[in-house]
Design a protein around this motif. Structure first.
Motif, PDB file in Angstrom:
ATOM      1  N   GLU A 143       0.834  -1.205   0.000  1.00 18.16           N
ATOM      2  CA  GLU A 143       0.000   0.000   0.000  1.00 18.16           C
ATOM      3  C   GLU A 143       0.868   1.254   0.000  1.00 18.16           C
ATOM      4  O   GLU A 143       0.611   2.213  -0.744  1.00 18.16           O
ATOM      5  CB  GLU A 143      -0.924  -0.011   1.225  1.00 18.16           C
ATOM      6  CG  GLU A 143      -1.782   1.227   1.419  1.00 18.16           C
ATOM      7  CD  GLU A 143      -2.953   1.325   0.462  1.00 18.16           C
ATOM      8  OE1 GLU A 143      -3.666   2.343   0.508  1.00 18.16           O
ATOM      9  OE2 GLU A 143      -3.158   0.395  -0.341  1.00 18.16           O
ATOM     10  N   THR A 177     -13.163  -7.521   0.384  1.00 14.50           N
ATOM     11  CA  THR A 177     -12.919  -6.188  -0.159  1.00 14.50           C
ATOM     12  C   THR A 177     -11.515  -5.713   0.210  1.00 14.50           C
ATOM     13  O   THR A 177     -10.874  -6.239   1.123  1.00 14.50           O
ATOM     14  CB  THR A 177     -13.936  -5.162   0.372  1.00 14.50           C
ATOM     15  OG1 THR A 177     -13.651  -4.895   1.762  1.00 14.50           O
ATOM     16  CG2 THR A 177     -15.361  -5.677   0.226  1.00 14.50           C
ATOM     17  N   ASP A 179     -11.198  -2.317   0.743  1.00 15.74           N
ATOM     18  CA  ASP A 179     -11.578  -0.941   1.065  1.00 15.74           C
ATOM     19  C   ASP A 179     -10.603  -0.264   2.017  1.00 15.74           C
ATOM     20  O   ASP A 179     -10.425   0.963   1.962  1.00 15.74           O
ATOM     21  CB  ASP A 179     -12.989  -0.910   1.671  1.00 15.74           C
ATOM     22  CG  ASP A 179     -14.060  -1.280   0.659  1.00 15.74           C
ATOM     23  OD1 ASP A 179     -13.755  -1.270  -0.552  1.00 15.74           O
ATOM     24  OD2 ASP A 179     -15.190  -1.594   1.073  1.00 15.74           O
ATOM     25  N   GLU A 180      -9.963  -1.032   2.888  1.00 12.14           N
ATOM     26  CA  GLU A 180      -9.020  -0.445   3.843  1.00 12.14           C
ATOM     27  C   GLU A 180      -7.641  -0.224   3.231  1.00 12.14           C
ATOM     28  O   GLU A 180      -6.744   0.290   3.899  1.00 12.14           O
ATOM     29  CB  GLU A 180      -8.912  -1.335   5.087  1.00 12.14           C
ATOM     30  CG  GLU A 180     -10.234  -1.423   5.870  1.00 12.14           C
ATOM     31  CD  GLU A 180     -10.104  -2.232   7.139  1.00 12.14           C
ATOM     32  OE1 GLU A 180      -8.981  -2.695   7.445  1.00 12.14           O
ATOM     33  OE2 GLU A 180     -11.122  -2.402   7.825  1.00 12.14           O
ATOM     34  N   LEU A 181      -7.483  -0.598   1.968  1.00 15.28           N
ATOM     35  CA  LEU A 181      -6.217  -0.427   1.254  1.00 15.28           C
ATOM     36  C   LEU A 181      -6.518   0.284  -0.064  1.00 15.28           C
ATOM     37  O   LEU A 181      -6.469  -0.316  -1.138  1.00 15.28           O
ATOM     38  CB  LEU A 181      -5.569  -1.788   1.001  1.00 15.28           C
ATOM     39  CG  LEU A 181      -5.195  -2.608   2.248  1.00 15.28           C
ATOM     40  CD1 LEU A 181      -4.951  -4.060   1.868  1.00 15.28           C
ATOM     41  CD2 LEU A 181      -3.978  -2.014   2.943  1.00 15.28           C
ATOM     42  N   LYS A 185      -6.482  -1.166  -3.838  1.00 14.66           N
ATOM     43  CA  LYS A 185      -7.783  -1.375  -4.489  1.00 14.66           C
ATOM     44  C   LYS A 185      -7.805  -0.734  -5.874  1.00 14.66           C
ATOM     45  O   LYS A 185      -8.216  -1.371  -6.859  1.00 14.66           O
ATOM     46  CB  LYS A 185      -8.901  -0.799  -3.625  1.00 14.66           C
ATOM     47  CG  LYS A 185     -10.291  -1.015  -4.198  1.00 14.66           C
ATOM     48  CD  LYS A 185     -11.363  -0.479  -3.260  1.00 14.66           C
ATOM     49  CE  LYS A 185     -12.754  -0.709  -3.838  1.00 14.66           C
ATOM     50  NZ  LYS A 185     -13.813  -0.207  -2.914  1.00 14.66           N
TER      51      LYS A 185
END
Length: 209
Positions: A143, A177, A179-181, A185
């Motif tokens: 990330e 998902t 979504d936290e990365l 994503k």
């Protein structure tokens, strides 16, 4: 003689098909499956005595192991694109490739049977949750590397293929998902939308019919 990739589209052979598609090199795909016993035929065992998939032939070169096959294809047919001439970039491709194989691949392989092959009643959810809890924080390194970058090393290289196959499995096969990365994503979707990847996805969709 044309490169031949052996293996079912739902296996790690798909990452090799993606890599050869990116090069534009002519190739043949032989969809050998472990489910119908085709991998135990005498013809295939002559190529890979272990019966595992994928495998690749290129004239006298015979190879197994998807990551090694990808490196061979990139180095011999993807120069200046998947495998740029810059030695520093090549070193980073190797670094990220082995990071994917050593830091992430174990978790993907261990979780896969529970979330893809077993029913909800059969799976060990506590085991899955524990492994996800160990694996997902590891993606923090990727990330950060993707901050402000379209691809891991700026331009698209083999590193992206060898890494994104893991996040595509997480989203497409595990139904989870990212979504936290947000960097990962967005990058995953950029990689998915490359023409070569769309070609492989089309092959997979046709095989499911």
């Amino acid at each position: 003689m044309t490169i031949t990739i052996f293996g079912s589209i739902g296996s790690r052979a798909s990452r090799c098909l993606w890599t050869i598609e990116e090069t534009g090199q002519p190739y043949q795909w032989v969809p050998i499956s472990t489910l119908d016993g085709a991998n135990r035929s005498s013809e295939y065992l002559a190529i890979n005595p272990s019966g595992k998939i994928p495998a690749m032939t290129d004239d006298a070169v015979v190879m197994t192991e998807s990551t090694a096959i990808n490196l061979y294809i990139a180095q011999h047919y993807g120069q200046a694109s998947l495998w740029p001439d810059d030695r520093a970039v090549q070193a980073r491709i190797l670094q990220w490739t082995f990071w994917s194989a050593t830091e992430i691949e174990y978790y993907i392989g261990a979780i896969f049977p529970h979330l893809v092959m077993k029913s909800e009643e059969q799976r060990d959810q506590a085991f899955v949750d524990r492994l996800l809890g160990e694996m997902m924080p590891k993606f923090g390194e990727l990330e950060r590397a993707l901050a402000g970058q379209e691809y891991v090393l700026g331009d698209f290289t083999l590193a992206d293929i060898n890494l994104v196959v893991q996040t595509l499995t997480i989203t497409d096969r595990f139904g989870l998902t990212l979504d936290e990365l947000p960097n990962i994503k967005a990058w995953t979707e950029r990689c998915r939308n490359r023409p070569a990847r769309r070609k492989v996805d089309a092959l997979a969709a046709a095989a499911r019919k």
